[in-house]
Design an enzyme around this catalytic site. Structure first.
Site, PDB file in Angstrom:
ATOM      1  CD  GLU A   1      -3.026  -0.861   2.347  1.00  0.00           C
ATOM      2  OE1 GLU A   1      -2.606  -0.343   3.399  1.00  0.00           O
ATOM      3  OE2 GLU A   1      -4.158  -1.365   2.250  1.00  0.00           O
TER       4      GLU A   1
ATOM      5  CD  GLU B   1      -4.174  -5.286   3.024  1.00  0.00           C
ATOM      6  OE1 GLU B   1      -4.863  -4.393   3.560  1.00  0.00           O
ATOM      7  OE2 GLU B   1      -2.954  -5.393   3.176  1.00  0.00           O
TER       8      GLU B   1
END
Ligand code: MG
Length: 350
Positions: free
Chosen positions: A185, A272
């Site tokens: 991320e 995710e």
């Protein structure tokens, strides 16, 4: 006691303030379609494994396809940050076989922490051995596996990432099971000047050893800004782009951004998601109505996913397992918590 009440009694889907020893809350309800089944939906099934069925994957347009040219939607769990994974759920081959058979999991994500103390940068041997254990298990069980460089600042560790993925591609590049994810991320990085060059370096290192396995590329702003990647994609083949959502935080606006990126031809994979807030659900809340909309969207487009996270932490509602979950699977409803039964139901969906 019905299975339904049993889960509520086990504190499975209650909001903050849930008392594991108390009476089920009358306001906590769940659609039976979101429960999934304790039954062994696939146990004893001697049919082909997911990798035997689908083989070498490829990206064609916005689709992930199998070796027969058919669209394939992979579904499975993500590990906890492996450096904080104390119970070894993701490293247990029996648990993986059990999730494959009972939850119909077709993929597992190995989230290898990089920056925290004791993670890859300070204990590479341990981190690598954890990842290799999960990859070797996946090969043995015939499921796909995502090797995730779980780092929010990977642009500062590009040389280490290049070295790591070069080693992984050398070792596993001939296995159809393996998918690479070089940057979990990214923060709010500039795509053109910082993030894209990082990806180009890691992709080149992988492609020097492995010409074809799929690579999933992180997008700016916690893997939200897929529009910025769509405006200037990385050159190469078999590249997907990461979209993350947490249903209490991210709603129709982010789906609209993803639709825009897909319309420009960007293929997406959700490495995710949670039916929780983006912090992993520290308030214990789950947002199933919104999560259901996300799954309808992913199913409509064949977007694959791994759910955050295969862990038994006591508080976060994104932890799938209850604190007393045994290490080797057998996780019936009583061992599930937070968004766990919803995750199971979405995996069991045909
Ligand atoms: Mg290959």
């Amino acid at each position: 006691m019905s299975r339904y009440a049993w889960v509520l009694g086990a504190c499975g889907l209650l909001a903050a303030g849930c008392d594991p020893g108390g009476a089920p809350s009358p306001s906590a309800t769940i659609d039976p379609r979101d429960m999934g089944s304790d039954d062994d939906v696939g146990a004893g099934d001697m049919g082909p494994t997911p990798v035997e069925l689908h083989g070498q994957l490829e990206v064609a347009g916005t689709e992930l396809r199998d070796e027969h040219g058919e669209r394939v939607q992979l579904k499975g769990p993500s590990s906890m940050w492996l450096n904080w994974e104390n119970d070894g759920f993701a490293e247990n081959v029996e648990a993986l076989r059990w999730m494959r058979n009972n939850w119909r999991a077709t993929v597992i994500r190995a989230a290898m922490g990089v920056e925290p103390d004791g993670a890859y940068l300070t204990n590479a041997a341990k981190a690598k051995s954890q990842v290799e254990k999960i990859v070797d298990n996946a090969i043995a069980a015939g499921v796909y596996v995502i090797i995730d460089w779980h780092d929010h600042n990977a642009q500062n560790h590009k040389d280490q990432a290049v070295q790591f993925f070069s080693e992984m591609a050398e070792k596993y590049g001939d296995k159809p099971n393996v998918i690479y994810e070089p940057f979990n991320e990214p923060l709010d990085l500039d795509w053109q000047s910082t993030l894209k060059p990082y990806h180009e370096a890691v992709v080149a290192a992988i492609r020097a050893k492995d010409p074809d396995n799929v690579i999933v590329l992180g997008t700016p702003n916690w893997s939200q800004d897929v529009d910025r990647a769509a405006a200037s994609p990385v050159a190469g083949t078999n590249l997907l782009y990461t979209l993350h959502f947490y249903a209490c935080t991210h709603t129709a606006g982010l789906r609209g951004k993803a639709d825009g990126a897909r319309a420009k031809g960007l293929p997406l994979f959700v490495t995710e998601w949670g039916a929780t807030h983006a912090d992993g659900g520290t308030d214990g809340q789950v947002c199933l109505d919104e999560a259901r909309l996300w799954h309808e969207w992913m199913n409509a487009h064949g977007v694959g996913w791994t759910a955050w996270k295969l862990d038994n932490c006591g508080q976060d509602s994104s932890c799938i397992l209850a604190p007393n979950a045994p290490p080797a699977g057998g996780w019936t409803s009583t061992y599930l918590k937070g968004h766990g039964v919803f995750v199971r139901a979405r995996m069991q969906d045909e």
